[in-house]
Enzyme design. Sequence first.
Site, short mmCIF file in Angstrom:
data_model
loop_
_atom_site.label_atom_id
_atom_site.label_comp_id
_atom_site.label_asym_id
_atom_site.label_seq_id
_atom_site.Cartn_x
_atom_site.Cartn_y
_atom_site.Cartn_z
N ASP A 123 -39.09 -29.90 -89.83
CA ASP A 123 -38.39 -31.14 -90.17
C ASP A 123 -39.37 -32.32 -90.11
OD1 ASP A 123 -38.41 -32.48 -87.54
OD2 ASP A 123 -37.00 -30.93 -86.89
N HIS B 205 -46.30 -25.09 -88.49
CA HIS B 205 -45.51 -24.19 -89.32
C HIS B 205 -45.20 -24.79 -90.69
CE1 HIS B 205 -43.89 -21.72 -85.64
NE2 HIS B 205 -45.15 -21.48 -85.93
N CYS C 246 -50.28 -25.96 -113.42
CA CYS C 246 -50.56 -24.63 -114.00
C CYS C 246 -49.30 -23.87 -114.39
CB CYS C 246 -51.39 -23.80 -113.02
SG CYS C 246 -50.43 -23.23 -111.63
N1 APR Z 1 -33.82 -30.41 -75.26
C1 APR Z 1 -34.81 -29.50 -75.05
N2 APR Z 1 -34.69 -28.19 -75.36
C2 APR Z 1 -33.53 -27.78 -75.88
C3 APR Z 1 -32.44 -28.66 -76.12
C4 APR Z 1 -32.62 -30.03 -75.78
N3 APR Z 1 -31.64 -30.92 -75.97
N4 APR Z 1 -31.42 -27.93 -76.63
C5 APR Z 1 -31.83 -26.66 -76.73
N5 APR Z 1 -33.12 -26.54 -76.27
C6 APR Z 1 -33.95 -25.35 -76.19
C7 APR Z 1 -33.20 -24.03 -76.25
O1 APR Z 1 -32.67 -23.71 -74.95
C8 APR Z 1 -34.29 -23.06 -76.69
O2 APR Z 1 -34.95 -22.45 -75.59
O3 APR Z 1 -34.82 -25.29 -77.30
C9 APR Z 1 -35.28 -23.95 -77.45
C10 APR Z 1 -35.35 -23.66 -78.93
O4 APR Z 1 -35.91 -22.38 -79.10
P1 APR Z 1 -36.00 -21.70 -80.55
O5 APR Z 1 -34.70 -21.89 -81.26
O6 APR Z 1 -36.52 -20.32 -80.39
O7 APR Z 1 -37.07 -22.63 -81.34
P2 APR Z 1 -38.63 -22.55 -81.35
O8 APR Z 1 -39.21 -22.21 -80.02
O9 APR Z 1 -39.08 -23.80 -82.02
O10 APR Z 1 -38.89 -21.35 -82.35
C11 APR Z 1 -40.23 -21.06 -82.71
O11 APR Z 1 -39.62 -19.45 -84.33
O12 APR Z 1 -38.15 -18.73 -85.97
C12 APR Z 1 -39.34 -19.33 -85.70
O13 APR Z 1 -40.56 -20.63 -87.19
C13 APR Z 1 -39.47 -20.69 -86.32
O14 APR Z 1 -40.65 -22.63 -85.50
C14 APR Z 1 -39.74 -21.60 -85.16
C15 APR Z 1 -40.31 -20.65 -84.15
#
Ligand code: APR
Length: 285
Positions: free
Chosen positions: A115, A130, A177
Amino acid sequence: MIETSASAEDRLFQALSGVGAGYLVVVTGAGISLASGIPTFRGNDPDAVWSKSVMEMGTRSYFISDPIGSWSWYLSRFDQVLEKQPNPAHTALARMERWQQGRGGEFVLVTQNVDPLHERAGSEALVKVHGSADRARCIKDGCVNAAPSGSVARDTLDLTRFMAEPSREALPRCTVCNGLLRQHVLWFDEYYQEHNDYQWERVMDAAARADVMLFVGTSFAVGVTSLFLESAIKRSVPALSIDPGVDATPHPLVLSLPEKAEELLPGVMARLDNQESSDQSMSIR
Ligand code: APR
């Protein structure tokens, strides 16, 4: 190690103050954008998008076999992120960059998010490891709009025809292209080195030299967080993780701060900025 909520702000304040003129590295994930209305992948939020389909459809091989399906899936799942606005956690990290650089230190923010919210909040020392949902790129080798350096802004593409009636003829094409355009994101069957915009060398350098690592809203599920975690453990670098999720402790040596990023970060930044202004007034006297 889990920190109680009462002292999470103190511990974060101390760790950030302690970096001094060193190198502060922040790594963010989907959790930081949840308060902006973007679901996580693996969090506890009801709309978390993680599913088998992400692993299958977020791939180059899916795009090659079915570009219409790939574009349709992306537009339905990820196009909404372009409309969202930064929340107080994004703003606090932009402020943290200026604060750290202002005291002569080094700073980088590595985000796994595609984003555009960190840049909208004003972050400049930013690595989008990413890729970026607001860009696309050509798939033809050698094209100026293709890897390793090329891309085009999404808002220069007219996708209305494709969205009204998805077909091969309506797929977005390169104006140089006429090759097919694809999302400018790192897919699951690709490498971090695929595109210069992912800045992998800078990421490895940050992992190797960081004096403090702050993780925000990530579940430590993919390669980039493993790289930082391994380096933090090997070099005994202080590492903290802001994540209210229950299964959030990635390693016993990472200090887990079980708070929402949008609640914890603004308060800490206000304290750090206040400390700096009181230090400056002390030195004037
Ligand atoms: N503040 C902080 N953390 C939070 C909040 C919040 N308000 N709400 C949720 N979380 C936490 C969740 O508990 C979770 O552990 O954010 C984390 C998000 O984890 P993922 O959904 O796995 O996201 P991410 O770690 O960015 O994933 C990594 O995986 O699928 C791929 O490419 C995709 O970039 C992504 C990568």
